[in-house]
Design a protein around this motif. Structure first.
Motif, PDB file in Angstrom:
ATOM      1  N   ALA A   5       0.865  -1.226   0.114  1.00  0.00           N
ATOM      2  CA  ALA A   5       0.016  -0.115  -0.005  1.00  0.00           C
ATOM      3  C   ALA A   5       0.843   1.206  -0.136  1.00  0.00           C
ATOM      4  CB  ALA A   5      -0.860  -0.059   1.264  1.00  0.00           C
ATOM      5  N   PRO A   6       0.506   2.137  -0.426  1.00  0.00           N
ATOM      6  CA  PRO A   6       1.361   3.574  -0.870  1.00  0.00           C
ATOM      7  C   PRO A   6       1.497   4.179   0.572  1.00  0.00           C
ATOM      8  CG  PRO A   6      -1.162   4.014  -1.581  1.00  0.00           C
ATOM      9  CD  PRO A   6      -0.789   2.402  -1.347  1.00  0.00           C
ATOM     10  N   ILE A 173      -0.477  26.228   2.069  1.00  0.00           N
ATOM     11  CA  ILE A 173      -0.849  24.919   1.938  1.00  0.00           C
ATOM     12  C   ILE A 173      -2.069  24.610   1.008  1.00  0.00           C
ATOM     13  CG2 ILE A 173      -2.101  24.743   3.932  1.00  0.00           C
ATOM     14  CD1 ILE A 173      -1.324  21.913   4.338  1.00  0.00           C
ATOM     15  N   ALA A 174      -2.931  25.368   0.850  1.00  0.00           N
ATOM     16  CA  ALA A 174      -4.054  25.172  -0.160  1.00  0.00           C
ATOM     17  C   ALA A 174      -3.500  25.223  -1.588  1.00  0.00           C
ATOM     18  CB  ALA A 174      -5.066  26.181   0.106  1.00  0.00           C
ATOM     19  N   ARG A 175      -2.267  25.890  -1.842  1.00  0.00           N
ATOM     20  CA  ARG A 175      -1.922  26.039  -3.316  1.00  0.00           C
ATOM     21  C   ARG A 175      -0.959  24.757  -3.391  1.00  0.00           C
ATOM     22  NH1 ARG A 175      -0.938  31.702  -1.965  1.00  0.00           N
ATOM     23  NH2 ARG A 175       1.239  30.965  -1.144  1.00  0.00           N
ATOM     24  N   PHE A 176      -0.453  24.285  -2.198  1.00  0.00           N
ATOM     25  CA  PHE A 176       0.420  23.214  -2.322  1.00  0.00           C
ATOM     26  C   PHE A 176      -0.456  21.932  -2.510  1.00  0.00           C
ATOM     27  CE2 PHE A 176       1.798  19.139  -0.541  1.00  0.00           C
ATOM     28  CZ  PHE A 176       3.233  19.136  -0.974  1.00  0.00           C
ATOM     29  N   LEU A 177      -1.497  21.906  -1.854  1.00  0.00           N
ATOM     30  CA  LEU A 177      -2.549  20.723  -2.254  1.00  0.00           C
ATOM     31  C   LEU A 177      -3.095  20.613  -3.520  1.00  0.00           C
ATOM     32  CD1 LEU A 177      -4.091  20.775   1.291  1.00  0.00           C
ATOM     33  CD2 LEU A 177      -2.563  19.017   0.485  1.00  0.00           C
ATOM     34  N   LYS A 178      -3.271  21.823  -4.073  1.00  0.00           N
ATOM     35  CA  LYS A 178      -4.027  21.598  -5.410  1.00  0.00           C
ATOM     36  C   LYS A 178      -3.154  21.467  -6.406  1.00  0.00           C
ATOM     37  CE  LYS A 178      -6.505  25.334  -8.509  1.00  0.00           C
ATOM     38  NZ  LYS A 178      -7.085  26.689  -8.402  1.00  0.00           N
ATOM     39  N   ASN A 179      -1.954  21.696  -6.284  1.00  0.00           N
ATOM     40  CA  ASN A 179      -0.715  21.856  -7.482  1.00  0.00           C
ATOM     41  C   ASN A 179      -0.037  20.404  -7.156  1.00  0.00           C
ATOM     42  OD1 ASN A 179      -1.559  24.283  -8.607  1.00  0.00           O
ATOM     43  ND2 ASN A 179      -0.325  25.320  -7.137  1.00  0.00           N
ATOM     44  N   TYR A 180       0.099  19.651  -6.024  1.00  0.00           N
ATOM     45  CA  TYR A 180       0.959  18.473  -6.027  1.00  0.00           C
ATOM     46  C   TYR A 180       0.471  17.405  -6.762  1.00  0.00           C
ATOM     47  CZ  TYR A 180       4.235  15.208  -4.001  1.00  0.00           C
ATOM     48  OH  TYR A 180       5.037  14.322  -3.908  1.00  0.00           O
ATOM     49  N   LYS A 181       1.209  17.125  -7.882  1.00  0.00           N
ATOM     50  CA  LYS A 181       0.744  16.084  -8.574  1.00  0.00           C
ATOM     51  C   LYS A 181       1.792  14.753  -8.833  1.00  0.00           C
ATOM     52  CE  LYS A 181      -2.462  18.615 -10.382  1.00  0.00           C
ATOM     53  NZ  LYS A 181      -3.808  18.600  -9.758  1.00  0.00           N
ATOM     54  N   ASP A 182       2.893  14.849  -7.913  1.00  0.00           N
ATOM     55  CA  ASP A 182       3.925  13.957  -7.871  1.00  0.00           C
ATOM     56  C   ASP A 182       3.258  12.444  -7.490  1.00  0.00           C
ATOM     57  OD1 ASP A 182       5.353  15.939  -8.885  1.00  0.00           O
ATOM     58  OD2 ASP A 182       6.916  15.840  -7.297  1.00  0.00           O
ATOM     59  N   ASP A 183       4.029  11.524  -7.709  1.00  0.00           N
ATOM     60  CA  ASP A 183       3.690  10.202  -7.439  1.00  0.00           C
ATOM     61  C   ASP A 183       4.324   9.973  -5.630  1.00  0.00           C
ATOM     62  OD1 ASP A 183       2.450   9.334  -9.590  1.00  0.00           O
ATOM     63  OD2 ASP A 183       4.249   8.625 -10.520  1.00  0.00           O
ATOM     64  N   ALA A 184       5.248  10.621  -5.495  1.00  0.00           N
ATOM     65  CA  ALA A 184       6.015  10.582  -4.154  1.00  0.00           C
ATOM     66  C   ALA A 184       5.019  10.900  -3.019  1.00  0.00           C
ATOM     67  CB  ALA A 184       7.246  11.327  -4.247  1.00  0.00           C
ATOM     68  N   PRO A 185       5.058  10.320  -1.772  1.00  0.00           N
ATOM     69  CA  PRO A 185       4.308  10.676  -0.943  1.00  0.00           C
ATOM     70  C   PRO A 185       4.715  11.984  -0.263  1.00  0.00           C
ATOM     71  CG  PRO A 185       5.779   9.026   0.014  1.00  0.00           C
ATOM     72  CD  PRO A 185       5.914   8.897  -1.679  1.00  0.00           C
ATOM     73  N   ASP A 278      -7.765  10.840   1.808  1.00  0.00           N
ATOM     74  CA  ASP A 278      -7.983   9.586   2.377  1.00  0.00           C
ATOM     75  C   ASP A 278      -6.605   8.956   2.763  1.00  0.00           C
ATOM     76  OD1 ASP A 278     -10.937   9.780   2.328  1.00  0.00           O
ATOM     77  OD2 ASP A 278     -10.815   8.785   0.218  1.00  0.00           O
ATOM     78  N   ASN A 279      -5.483   9.598   2.329  1.00  0.00           N
ATOM     79  CA  ASN A 279      -4.278   8.954   2.701  1.00  0.00           C
ATOM     80  C   ASN A 279      -3.324   9.991   3.398  1.00  0.00           C
ATOM     81  OD1 ASN A 279      -2.513   6.761   2.398  1.00  0.00           O
ATOM     82  ND2 ASN A 279      -1.430   7.817   0.691  1.00  0.00           N
ATOM     83  N   THR A 280      -3.726  10.907   4.038  1.00  0.00           N
ATOM     84  CA  THR A 280      -2.995  12.005   4.660  1.00  0.00           C
ATOM     85  C   THR A 280      -2.962  12.009   6.346  1.00  0.00           C
ATOM     86  OG1 THR A 280      -2.764  13.425   2.857  1.00  0.00           O
ATOM     87  CG2 THR A 280      -2.417  14.443   4.973  1.00  0.00           C
ATOM     88  N   LEU A 281      -2.174  11.623   7.107  1.00  0.00           N
ATOM     89  CA  LEU A 281      -2.152  11.979   8.385  1.00  0.00           C
ATOM     90  C   LEU A 281      -1.757  13.242   8.751  1.00  0.00           C
ATOM     91  CD1 LEU A 281      -2.069   9.723  10.895  1.00  0.00           C
ATOM     92  CD2 LEU A 281       0.623  10.266  10.802  1.00  0.00           C
ATOM     93  N   VAL A 282      -2.860  13.826   9.708  1.00  0.00           N
ATOM     94  CA  VAL A 282      -2.801  15.265   9.934  1.00  0.00           C
ATOM     95  C   VAL A 282      -2.346  15.345  11.528  1.00  0.00           C
ATOM     96  CG1 VAL A 282      -3.834  17.438  10.266  1.00  0.00           C
ATOM     97  CG2 VAL A 282      -4.383  15.720   8.236  1.00  0.00           C
ATOM     98  N   LEU A 342       4.553   5.187   9.011  1.00  0.00           N
ATOM     99  CA  LEU A 342       5.219   5.093   7.632  1.00  0.00           C
ATOM    100  C   LEU A 342       6.165   4.041   7.530  1.00  0.00           C
ATOM    101  CD1 LEU A 342       6.220   9.138   7.274  1.00  0.00           C
ATOM    102  CD2 LEU A 342       4.056   7.767   6.488  1.00  0.00           C
ATOM    103  N   ASP A 343       6.264   3.188   8.516  1.00  0.00           N
ATOM    104  CA  ASP A 343       7.031   1.835   8.393  1.00  0.00           C
ATOM    105  C   ASP A 343       8.382   2.108   8.050  1.00  0.00           C
ATOM    106  OD1 ASP A 343       4.653   0.083   8.784  1.00  0.00           O
ATOM    107  OD2 ASP A 343       4.182   0.362   6.736  1.00  0.00           O
ATOM    108  N   LEU A 344       9.043   3.344   8.982  1.00  0.00           N
ATOM    109  CA  LEU A 344      10.431   3.745   8.560  1.00  0.00           C
ATOM    110  C   LEU A 344      11.190   3.411   9.731  1.00  0.00           C
ATOM    111  CD1 LEU A 344      10.189   7.160   6.760  1.00  0.00           C
ATOM    112  CD2 LEU A 344      10.918   4.933   5.870  1.00  0.00           C
TER     113      LEU A 344
END
Length: 441
Positions: A5-6, A173-185, A278-282, A342-344
């Motif tokens: 799982a990612p 952060i609103a701009r960041f969330l709108k623009n972030y498209k990378d595959d990396a977490p 659904d995949n962001t720990l806050v 994050l299983d690190l």
């Protein structure tokens, strides 16, 4: 082959000088308004007995961002640039970046309101530094004063909202969330200015509160058992017998906390409207609390409960239910918790513990949690707070009966000796040898 799982994304949101707000909802008569913290807690785990490891910005932030206690890192008091003592590579976001996370800064989280030095920033983050204007830069000609400690300044018109640090941080952060498209977490920081003094807000947030309804708790009526050491080293900065000034000051603080809560709501809505919901720990926290007039103090730098106890909220989208944890935990548990999710590999050299089991409704063994200020230290365990000051004097309080810590139980109390031993052992575990400090000339 079964695909993994990612990894979750992580958003860390930091308040500055925020009290454990759930304790203050009605304590002064006028209800404290935190609608966004409240709705987040309705689907998160609220650690209501979380404690900072230092009652001042730099050592607290150095601790929870490294997972090291103040005496382990050497950052035990005010320090303009603690990265001279502790390297950027010791911070747990460095481990995230090293393991493929896109790490993004955004306001005061690690240190200061300005961007970090380029060398430190580049070691920790994947993007460019961000600069926000400060509330203290709001000019006098667009503002007015409501009175109270430090003046109660407020901007008159809503069109001036973008001048506020927290408005800019939320926009970022609103701009960041709108623009972030990378595959990396990703790991994203959100640093708020509020409710740090001088408690400047837009005017409408001051007007939420009717200062005439603000009153002192009954517990304050007979005064407080003081510490001679604290009277010398942490002076009074407000005369709480000046009732008008005190309640205006409380109004100013409440309005600042509500203002930052407003921008927290904007951040929360941006997270939940994003593809990453659904995949962001806050994680939401504050570096330390603040005295709001008790003991004639409207300040930090002490080891009493009102400064040591801080908000700590963890929202796991896989567990979107309300839960309250009343067992003491430490802010330096945040790093181990993130690494666990994050299983690190665990952080090296730290004494914190992952809080993930408690988010998952597990009970854990009772523990003592310390707060340090230079060579003074306090410990919370069970219902008690034990404080040993640098001159060797002590204070001992029963928080279940006396949350404001008005009466020192003293060494004749039957639990004093055992709590003194707990205090010494806890301090040693966190890198501070009480016996050695007592033996020093």
């Amino acid at each position: 082959m079964v695909s993994q799982a990612p990894k979750k994304n992580v958003v860390l949101i930091s308040f500055d000088d925020a009290v454990a707000f759930w304790k203050y909802k009605t304590v002064f008569g006028e209800a404290l308004q935190t609608p966004n913290l409240d709705r987040i807690c309705a689907q998160s785990t609220a650690f209501q007995a979380a404690y900072c490891q230092a009652p001042i910005c730099s050592p607290s932030r150095a601790s929870f961002m490294s997972g090291l206690a103040p005496h382990q890192s050497g950052v035990t008091g005010p320090y303009k640039n603690y990265f001279e003592k502790i390297p950027a590579e010791a911070m747990w976001p460095y481990q995230l970046k090293k393991n493929g996370f896109y790490c993004s800064s955004g306001g005061k989280v690690m240190q200061g309101y300005a961007a970090l030095d380029d060398e430190v920033h580049n070691a920790l983050f994947s993007d460019k530094p961000k600069k926000f204007r400060g509330d203290w830069q709001i000019p006098d000609h667009i503002s007015m004063e409501f009175g109270g400690l430090r003046g109660g300044k407020a901007a008159r018109n809503e069109r001036d909202d973008p001048r506020f640090y927290d408005h800019q941080s939320a926009n970022s952060i609103a701009r960041f969330l709108k623009n972030y498209k990378d595959d990396a977490p990703f790991y994203r920081e959100v640093g708020f200015f509020g409710p740090h003094g001088p408690w400047i807000t837009p005017r409408r947030f001051k007007e939420i509160y009717d200062e005439k309804n603000i009153r002192k708790p009954k517990a304050w009526r007979d005064g407080f058992d003081e510490s001679a050491f604290m009277e010398l080293t942490n002076t009074h900065n407000i005369d709480s017998s000046n009732f008008q000034q005190w309640r205006k000051s409380v109004r100013n603080y409440f309005s600042a906390l509500t203002h930052t809560d407003h921008h927290l709501g904007r951040v929360w809505d941006a997270i939940k409207a994003s593809p990453h919901a659904d995949n962001t720990l806050v994680i939401i926290l504050s570096d330390h609390g603040l005295h709001l007039g008790e003991r004639n103090r409207f300040r930090k730098h002490t080891l009493w409960e009102q400064v040591a106890n801080v908000p700590l909220i963890i929202h796991d989208p896989d567990q979107p239910v309300a839960q309250v944890v009343s067992d003491p935990v430490a802010l330096l548990d945040v790093g181990p918790t993130v690494m666990d999710y994050l299983d690190l590999p665990p952080l090296e050299g730290g004494v914190g513990r992952s809080l993930r089991p408690q988010v998952n409704w597990e009970r854990v063994p009772d523990r003592a949690v310390p707060t340090f200020y230079d060579n003074s230290a306090s410990v919370r365990k069970g219902r008690y707070r034990f404080i040993r000051y640098a001159d060797g004097s002590t204070q001992f309080f029963d928080l279940a009966k006396d949350w404001w810590q008005t009466r020192d139980l003293g060494p004749d109390h039957p639990e004093y000796a055992s709590m003194k031993a707990v205090h010494a052992a806890c301090c040693l575990e966190y890198g501070f040898d009480i016996a050695a400090s007592e033996a020093a000339p």
